[in-house]
Every structure is written in structure tokens, then in C-alpha cells.
Scaffold this active site. Sequence first.
Site, PDB file in Angstrom:
ATOM      1  N   ASP A 230     -74.365  17.350   3.582  1.00 40.79           N
ATOM      2  CA  ASP A 230     -74.067  16.384   4.636  1.00 40.79           C
ATOM      3  C   ASP A 230     -75.348  16.235   5.458  1.00 40.79           C
ATOM      4  O   ASP A 230     -75.726  17.133   6.209  1.00 40.79           O
ATOM      5  CB  ASP A 230     -72.900  16.920   5.480  1.00 40.79           C
ATOM      6  CG  ASP A 230     -72.523  15.992   6.629  1.00 40.79           C
ATOM      7  OD1 ASP A 230     -73.383  15.224   7.092  1.00 40.79           O
ATOM      8  OD2 ASP A 230     -71.358  16.049   7.082  1.00 40.79           O
ATOM      9  N   ILE A 232     -76.126  13.941   7.779  1.00 41.25           N
ATOM     10  CA  ILE A 232     -75.867  12.977   8.849  1.00 41.25           C
ATOM     11  C   ILE A 232     -76.902  13.065   9.984  1.00 41.25           C
ATOM     12  O   ILE A 232     -77.137  12.098  10.688  1.00 41.25           O
ATOM     13  CB  ILE A 232     -74.417  13.168   9.374  1.00 41.25           C
ATOM     14  CG1 ILE A 232     -74.021  12.114  10.397  1.00 41.25           C
ATOM     15  CG2 ILE A 232     -74.183  14.530   9.952  1.00 41.25           C
ATOM     16  CD1 ILE A 232     -72.534  12.137  10.779  1.00 41.25           C
ATOM     17  N   LYS A 272     -75.138   9.307  13.995  1.00 45.07           N
ATOM     18  CA  LYS A 272     -76.036  10.152  14.792  1.00 45.07           C
ATOM     19  C   LYS A 272     -77.442   9.549  14.871  1.00 45.07           C
ATOM     20  O   LYS A 272     -78.006   9.418  15.946  1.00 45.07           O
ATOM     21  CB  LYS A 272     -76.123  11.560  14.185  1.00 45.07           C
ATOM     22  CG  LYS A 272     -74.784  12.166  13.830  1.00 45.07           C
ATOM     23  CD  LYS A 272     -73.890  12.394  15.034  1.00 45.07           C
ATOM     24  CE  LYS A 272     -72.521  12.889  14.622  1.00 45.07           C
ATOM     25  NZ  LYS A 272     -71.626  13.119  15.739  1.00 45.07           N
TER      26      LYS A 272
END
Length: 466
Positions: A230, A232, A272
Amino acid sequence: MNLLSKKAMCNSHGQDSSYFLGWEEYEKNPYDEIRNPKGIIQMGLAENQLSFDLLESWLTQNPDAAAFKRNGDSIFRELALFQDYHGLPAFKDALVQFMSEIRLNKVSFDSNKLVLTAGATSANETLMFCLADPGHAFLLPTPYYPGFDRDLKWRTGAEIVPIQCTSSNGFRITESALEEAYKEAERRNLRVKGVLVTNPSNPLGTTLTKKELQLLLTFVSTKQIHLISDEIYSGTVFNSPKFVSVMEVLIENNYMYTDVWDRVHIVYSLSKDLGLPGFRVGAIYSNDDRVVSAATKMSSFGLISSQTQYLLSALLSDKKFTKNYVSENQKRLKKRHEMLVGGLKQIGIRCLESNAGLFCWVDIRHLLSSNTFDGEMEPWKKIVFEVGLNISPGSSCHCTEPGWFRACFANMSEDTLNIAIQRLKAFVDSRVNNKDDIQNQQRSNKKKSFSKWVFRLSFNERQRER
Ligand SMILES: Cc1ncc(COP(=O)(O)O)c(C=O)c1O
């Protein structure tokens, strides 16, 4: 008679974690400089509000993008009718190029291997749905993002087995911790389907080293399981070492034509790096055609609206803008990070050394009345209810050591962050000046049972993991 489904009623969503309970308290009494100066400051939300001005000025200069227009002509009907779950090709192209840019163009991505989802939340769940059946497990290094309990387990029936990482080596992933987690899953009769890491880590704010990534690839290769990365927070890396994507390590280590290549999947989102969690833009990137095909079919449950895709394809295709945005945003994050780390240092609180993310991993072990998870809840309750700060306890992130907290720094103004630091200073001063208070508290805690929800989260969560 209960007319709801077991899934809807069961507890695996994790809503009663202190992570979400802190948010609830904040919602009841949110800080506002003018209207509610004594309210709770939200430091439990990993949002990036530092570069909105850059996005807003781009929107002013490019009015067509948000006004359903192309070269001045309305494309309202085209966007209103667009239903294809494969996504707008122009948007997918722009997104994969942005992903490469964040990785300093060391790797390139093929838009045919990208599946669009409504945020990383949906991407993670979709991947879990594609890779694991109920009763299968994924191994996750601790501490981890509290939302994973909901995203990975709730609707899929998959299980999480923690890879226990500790402060002794800065919470780095080790071979023995991986093997131990694997054995633990076996002891629980769970078939391990993969490992999921966040790189950079939420809540640690650290990037994985090449060595850790190599270790992970060797592990998933030997065990013949998947690896989900992940990424992000990949665009939030504000200090060295630079971000290294698992994709880079796969290529460098000649995994390209091996079976491991197909078993590594990346999750991404613009929540983000661009600070757009409300737009719900996420993606799965996989080298396995079958995963891409299954996830594409599933993406019907969480598509990104065509108007969002249209707007963002224009924004991300503006290379001059993205280049400036990424570097300016990282500079601003670095400044904020320094403000919080520096402010805490002055009051005797240390943070784990970190180089990325929207938060610090704060060590207040020295302020605990006991080295237990109940001992962690006691100052947390004070910090939320009396000091007026919502920070997230390490136990909500499944940390194995009591006394660590995640504090976010990018979802508020500098002034608010300064007030938060001042409030913490007053708390630390009172605590240090009154050591007896801690001990008294310890005794009274033993007598008084904690209120129901605090008990639930500090005790049950730990028990479940053992
Ligand atoms: C590691 C991680 N993955 C996924 C998510 C969910 O992000 P999104 O808003 O894109 O669904 C978050 C949000 O905080 C996160 O920290």
C-alpha cells in the site's frame, strides 16, 4: 428478533477501536480558534491540507476542467452518461504517469494493469476479495493503520495475523518476525495468502528499506504467497532516504519473469499525496491479468465518478503543475514535521525518526503509570478529555508496546499545531511535577473499572492478537 445480517452486526469493523472513538469525541467538541477555542484539536486524522492553495490556483487557471468543458464546449452529456468500469483512458494514463513521477521515473506503469477504485479503502478490500477466502490470512507488520481491520477483514472474512515489530530496531521488519507470524497463522489453522505492508508506513512515517523489501520478496517467493504494498503515502517522503517502491526492487532483483512478479500488487490513492480523500480516487496495480480482470469486475461497487476522473486527468496531465506540487508539498510537510518533532523534543517527548507521512510516532512511555495497555489508556483519556487533543493510541494500531501514539500534523494550521504543542507541554509539566498523581491514578485505576468502551478496546484487542 434480529433482522440484520451477521456481517452487519458483527464487531470486526473495528468501530469501537480508540482510533474511531477519539474521532467521535472530537466530533462532539471540535476545536475552532474563534467559536470553540477550548475544543478538541483533531490530531487523529491523516489528512493533508497543506497544499490546497496550489490546487485552488490551478483550478482558477483551468476553469474548463471543473466545469464539464473541453476547449470551451460542454461535455456534460458525455460525462453524465459515462459508465464504463474500466475508467477513462486519459485518466488512467495520467495516473500511471503521476505514479512514475513520484517514483522519480525509476519505474513505469502500464495503464492496462491499473484498476480504478473509490479510494485505497476500496482497493485494499477488492484485493483481499480477489486473493483470500474467508479464513485465509494476511500477515501485517505492527503497528498498522487501524482501518485495515475494517478494510481487509469485515466483508471478506479474511483474517489479519500481526508481524510483531518492536522499537528495539525502530519497528523494522525482520526475518524472524515474518517466520513467527507465519507460524502463528498455522497455529490458528489459517492459510496464509500474503503479506501486506504500507510503504511509507502509517503510523510510523518511515519508508521501507531496500533490504526489507528484498527480505519480503524472498519471503513471499519461498512461501508462494502474495505481497500487497500500500503506497498511498509515496508522494509524502520529505527527507532522505528516498522512497523505494517494491516495483523498483522487483525489477532490480530480476523478478520480472518469475511467478513472484504476478504476486506483487500495489495500492495507491490520491487521498494523501494530493490531499483529496473526499474525491475517492484509488487504484490497484497488478501484474496478474486475472487479478486485474477480477478487480475490474468488482470495481463496479466503488467507481470513481466520471466528472472526478475528467477533472483529475486534466490536473495530472499538467506536468509543470505536478512537478511543482509534489516538491512544494514535500517541503511543507518537512517544515510541519520539524515543528512537531522540535516542539515535542523541547518538552522531553521523542518521536521515532521518520521521513514521510502526515504524522509522527510519538513515544510517551516515560509518562505511563504502568507499562500496560490499560496504562496507555489512562493518559490517552486525559489527553482527549482534559488536554483536548485527539491522538491515536498505539494499541489502536496493534502496537505491541504500550506508550506510543500517532499524532497528525498536516490537517491543521501552524497556529493550531502550536496550540496543540502548548497543551501537551502543560500536560507533561503537570505529569512530571506530580509523579504521585500517576501512582495514585494507577491505584485507583485498579479499583475502578474503566468505562465499558475503553475496556473493550484495550483488553479485547490485545487478547485477540495473542
Ligand atoms: C495506509 C492506508 N491505506 C489506505 C487508506 C485509505 O485511504 P483512502 O482515503 O484512499 O480510502 C489510508 C487512510 O488513512 C491509509 O493510511
